[in-house]
Design an enzyme around this catalytic site. Sequence first.
Site, PDB file in Angstrom:
ATOM      1  N   SER A 146      83.588  15.471  39.036  1.00 42.82           N
ATOM      2  CA  SER A 146      84.399  14.860  37.991  1.00 42.82           C
ATOM      3  C   SER A 146      84.149  15.612  36.690  1.00 42.82           C
ATOM      4  O   SER A 146      83.014  15.661  36.210  1.00 42.82           O
ATOM      5  CB  SER A 146      84.010  13.388  37.837  1.00 42.82           C
ATOM      6  OG  SER A 146      84.630  12.828  36.700  1.00 42.82           O
ATOM      7  N   LYS A 172      88.172  16.677  40.098  1.00 41.91           N
ATOM      8  CA  LYS A 172      88.822  15.564  39.379  1.00 41.91           C
ATOM      9  C   LYS A 172      88.740  15.879  37.898  1.00 41.91           C
ATOM     10  O   LYS A 172      87.685  16.301  37.410  1.00 41.91           O
ATOM     11  CB  LYS A 172      88.088  14.267  39.719  1.00 41.91           C
ATOM     12  CG  LYS A 172      88.178  13.129  38.708  1.00 41.91           C
ATOM     13  CD  LYS A 172      87.601  11.842  39.302  1.00 41.91           C
ATOM     14  CE  LYS A 172      86.974  10.946  38.249  1.00 41.91           C
ATOM     15  NZ  LYS A 172      86.343   9.743  38.838  1.00 41.91           N
ATOM     16  N   LYS A 174      89.779  14.410  33.883  1.00 44.97           N
ATOM     17  CA  LYS A 174      90.152  13.235  33.109  1.00 44.97           C
ATOM     18  C   LYS A 174      91.467  13.525  32.396  1.00 44.97           C
ATOM     19  O   LYS A 174      91.705  14.654  31.940  1.00 44.97           O
ATOM     20  CB  LYS A 174      89.071  12.928  32.062  1.00 44.97           C
ATOM     21  CG  LYS A 174      87.708  12.578  32.657  1.00 44.97           C
ATOM     22  CD  LYS A 174      87.678  11.171  33.224  1.00 44.97           C
ATOM     23  CE  LYS A 174      86.290  10.807  33.722  1.00 44.97           C
ATOM     24  NZ  LYS A 174      86.266   9.473  34.341  1.00 44.97           N
ATOM     25  N   ASP A 199      91.842  11.204  36.588  1.00 45.76           N
ATOM     26  CA  ASP A 199      91.316   9.878  36.263  1.00 45.76           C
ATOM     27  C   ASP A 199      91.721   9.536  34.829  1.00 45.76           C
ATOM     28  O   ASP A 199      91.360  10.257  33.889  1.00 45.76           O
ATOM     29  CB  ASP A 199      89.788   9.870  36.405  1.00 45.76           C
ATOM     30  CG  ASP A 199      89.180   8.468  36.278  1.00 45.76           C
ATOM     31  OD1 ASP A 199      89.929   7.511  35.991  1.00 45.76           O
ATOM     32  OD2 ASP A 199      87.949   8.342  36.459  1.00 45.76           O
ATOM     33  N   GLU A 224      93.770   8.035  39.290  1.00 46.12           N
ATOM     34  CA  GLU A 224      92.778   6.968  39.242  1.00 46.12           C
ATOM     35  C   GLU A 224      92.969   6.105  37.991  1.00 46.12           C
ATOM     36  O   GLU A 224      93.053   6.615  36.876  1.00 46.12           O
ATOM     37  CB  GLU A 224      91.388   7.618  39.247  1.00 46.12           C
ATOM     38  CG  GLU A 224      90.229   6.675  39.428  1.00 46.12           C
ATOM     39  CD  GLU A 224      88.890   7.448  39.529  1.00 46.12           C
ATOM     40  OE1 GLU A 224      88.915   8.639  39.908  1.00 46.12           O
ATOM     41  OE2 GLU A 224      87.850   6.866  39.209  1.00 46.12           O
ATOM     42  N   ASP A 249      89.792   1.939  40.246  1.00 42.00           N
ATOM     43  CA  ASP A 249      88.347   2.029  40.022  1.00 42.00           C
ATOM     44  C   ASP A 249      87.931   0.754  39.273  1.00 42.00           C
ATOM     45  O   ASP A 249      87.544  -0.249  39.898  1.00 42.00           O
ATOM     46  CB  ASP A 249      88.049   3.330  39.243  1.00 42.00           C
ATOM     47  CG  ASP A 249      86.610   3.470  38.758  1.00 42.00           C
ATOM     48  OD1 ASP A 249      85.810   2.547  38.953  1.00 42.00           O
ATOM     49  OD2 ASP A 249      86.266   4.515  38.148  1.00 42.00           O
ATOM     50  N   LYS A 273      82.433   1.881  43.986  1.00 35.56           N
ATOM     51  CA  LYS A 273      81.150   2.172  43.348  1.00 35.56           C
ATOM     52  C   LYS A 273      80.286   0.949  43.610  1.00 35.56           C
ATOM     53  O   LYS A 273      80.579  -0.136  43.087  1.00 35.56           O
ATOM     54  CB  LYS A 273      81.326   2.345  41.828  1.00 35.56           C
ATOM     55  CG  LYS A 273      82.121   3.578  41.424  1.00 35.56           C
ATOM     56  CD  LYS A 273      82.320   3.638  39.918  1.00 35.56           C
ATOM     57  CE  LYS A 273      83.096   4.891  39.526  1.00 35.56           C
ATOM     58  NZ  LYS A 273      83.463   4.891  38.094  1.00 35.56           N
ATOM     59  N   GLY A 301      81.224   7.553  41.055  1.00 39.72           N
ATOM     60  CA  GLY A 301      79.892   7.695  40.485  1.00 39.72           C
ATOM     61  C   GLY A 301      79.890   7.259  39.040  1.00 39.72           C
ATOM     62  O   GLY A 301      80.948   7.062  38.425  1.00 39.72           O
TER      63      GLY A 301
HETATM   64  O1  OSB Z   1      85.720   6.547  35.766  1.00 41.62           O
HETATM   65  O2  OSB Z   1      84.861   7.496  37.441  1.00 41.62           O
HETATM   66  C1  OSB Z   1      84.772   7.130  36.267  1.00 41.62           C
HETATM   67  C2  OSB Z   1      81.484   8.369  34.773  1.00 41.62           C
HETATM   68  C3  OSB Z   1      81.091   7.261  34.044  1.00 41.62           C
HETATM   69  C4  OSB Z   1      81.915   6.148  34.028  1.00 41.62           C
HETATM   70  C5  OSB Z   1      83.118   6.144  34.736  1.00 41.62           C
HETATM   71  C6  OSB Z   1      83.504   7.256  35.470  1.00 41.62           C
HETATM   72  C7  OSB Z   1      82.687   8.392  35.461  1.00 41.62           C
HETATM   73  C8  OSB Z   1      83.032   9.635  36.136  1.00 41.62           C
HETATM   74  C9  OSB Z   1      81.904  10.537  36.585  1.00 41.62           C
HETATM   75  O3  OSB Z   1      84.173  10.018  36.305  1.00 41.62           O
HETATM   76  C10 OSB Z   1      81.549  10.296  38.008  1.00 41.62           C
HETATM   77  C11 OSB Z   1      80.238  10.962  38.384  1.00 41.62           C
HETATM   78  O4  OSB Z   1      80.235  12.168  38.596  1.00 41.62           O
HETATM   79  O5  OSB Z   1      79.220  10.258  38.472  1.00 41.62           O
HETATM   80 MG    MG Z   2      87.138   6.367  37.344  1.00 40.92          MG
END
Ligand code: OSB
Ligand code: MG
Length: 381
Positions: A146, A172, A174, A199, A224, A249, A273, A301
């Site tokens: 991510s 992924k 943002k 995302d 996402e 999510d 998660k 994550g």
């Molecule tokens: O939205 O998936 C998410 C990290 C912190 C809070 C929310 C998210 C995320 C990530 C990173 O996208 C996921 C990771 O690599 O742990």
């Molecule tokens: Mg997310």
Amino acid sequence: MEVILTAATRLGPIDSLELREVCLPLTSPFESNFGVQTFKEALLVTLKQEGVEAYGECVAAAAPRYSGETISSAKYIIREYLAPLLFREDLESPAHFIELSNWIRANNMAVATVEMALWDLQGKFQNKSLARLIGGRREEVAAGVSIGFQHSIDQLLNVVRANISAGYRRIKIKIRPGHDLELVKAVRSEFPEVPLQVDANSTYQLTDAKALKDLDRFQLLLIEQPLAPDDIIEHSTLQKQLSTPICLDESITTPDNARQAIEIGACRIINVKPGRVRGLLWSKAIHDFCLAKNVAVWCGGMLETGIGRAFNVALATLPGFTLPGDTSASRRYFKRDIIAKEFELTKNGTLMVPEGPGIGVELDKAYLDAYTTSKETLPAR
Ligand code: OSB
Ligand code: MG
């Protein structure tokens, strides 16, 4: 580690529970809708029982941005309401703990922290890895990465390129309104084949449907969480207008709301998660329902340390986890992780599933102590 126990059909009463806050420097700043993070603040718990230590990690952040929970609220819930359940003679199992804490509304992250530590304890008592304990059969799990917002498109492309070369199986990125089409277009033109998803972390509204519809032509695996966490109905309205699958999510907090979201067509994929859905029992329930309905799930994550990562990796060994997770190597997050043997990316773009009892990772205690910002032990003596 050899653990010999008298016929342990019960987990309780736990001898002690330690609450510890740590603050670890990240390898590079992580920018999302929730701000720029340069450190990972984590709340860790250690349960001690008959000489065995079991661990859990809370996924709440210091501020209530991703969810309403915070590290402080989780500490409060654990101290006041969850710890007393652990000190009960009759505490049997993680499932029993979930039943006993069922009356507690919301606060899933606090409950999950303790529930997962109980799974670790159970695995250690039964000398079984967590993955086997929950019925997972994989020995390695596919890893995605991510990538947060970058200062420029060139920089984004550099980071994507580096992660593809490193061997990650899926990228992924943002997105947010005004920073979507140009980013996806740039990544797709340089990497036409890479498995790619985006995302939005709840930054869009239904009136932005056109901007999301414009992403349909880029063969994204999924979008996402475009809309607000409570907007399940709006997500189903949006999904009807998009050919790209919506993946929820933030919205998914219980097996019931996962079922409802799928039934009304609010999503076609779920990001599970465990820290967000009260732990492994509910994660497995969501997985089982999705598997039966042919809905793909993957493990998300929260920039977890090696402890939380071990739970995510174990969960992702279940058969319904058919898409690569945000389960990246320790090095993608931390200059140094708190576990003795860090998670590394294999040549296949996977993480190996630890085989030792419970979560199967040992802590680097001296390093952990050096980065601990607070510590308290219950029961208070
Ligand atoms: O939205 O998936 C998410 C990290 C912190 C809070 C929310 C998210 C995320 C990530 C990173 O996208 C996921 C990771 O690599 O742990
Ligand atoms: Mg997310």
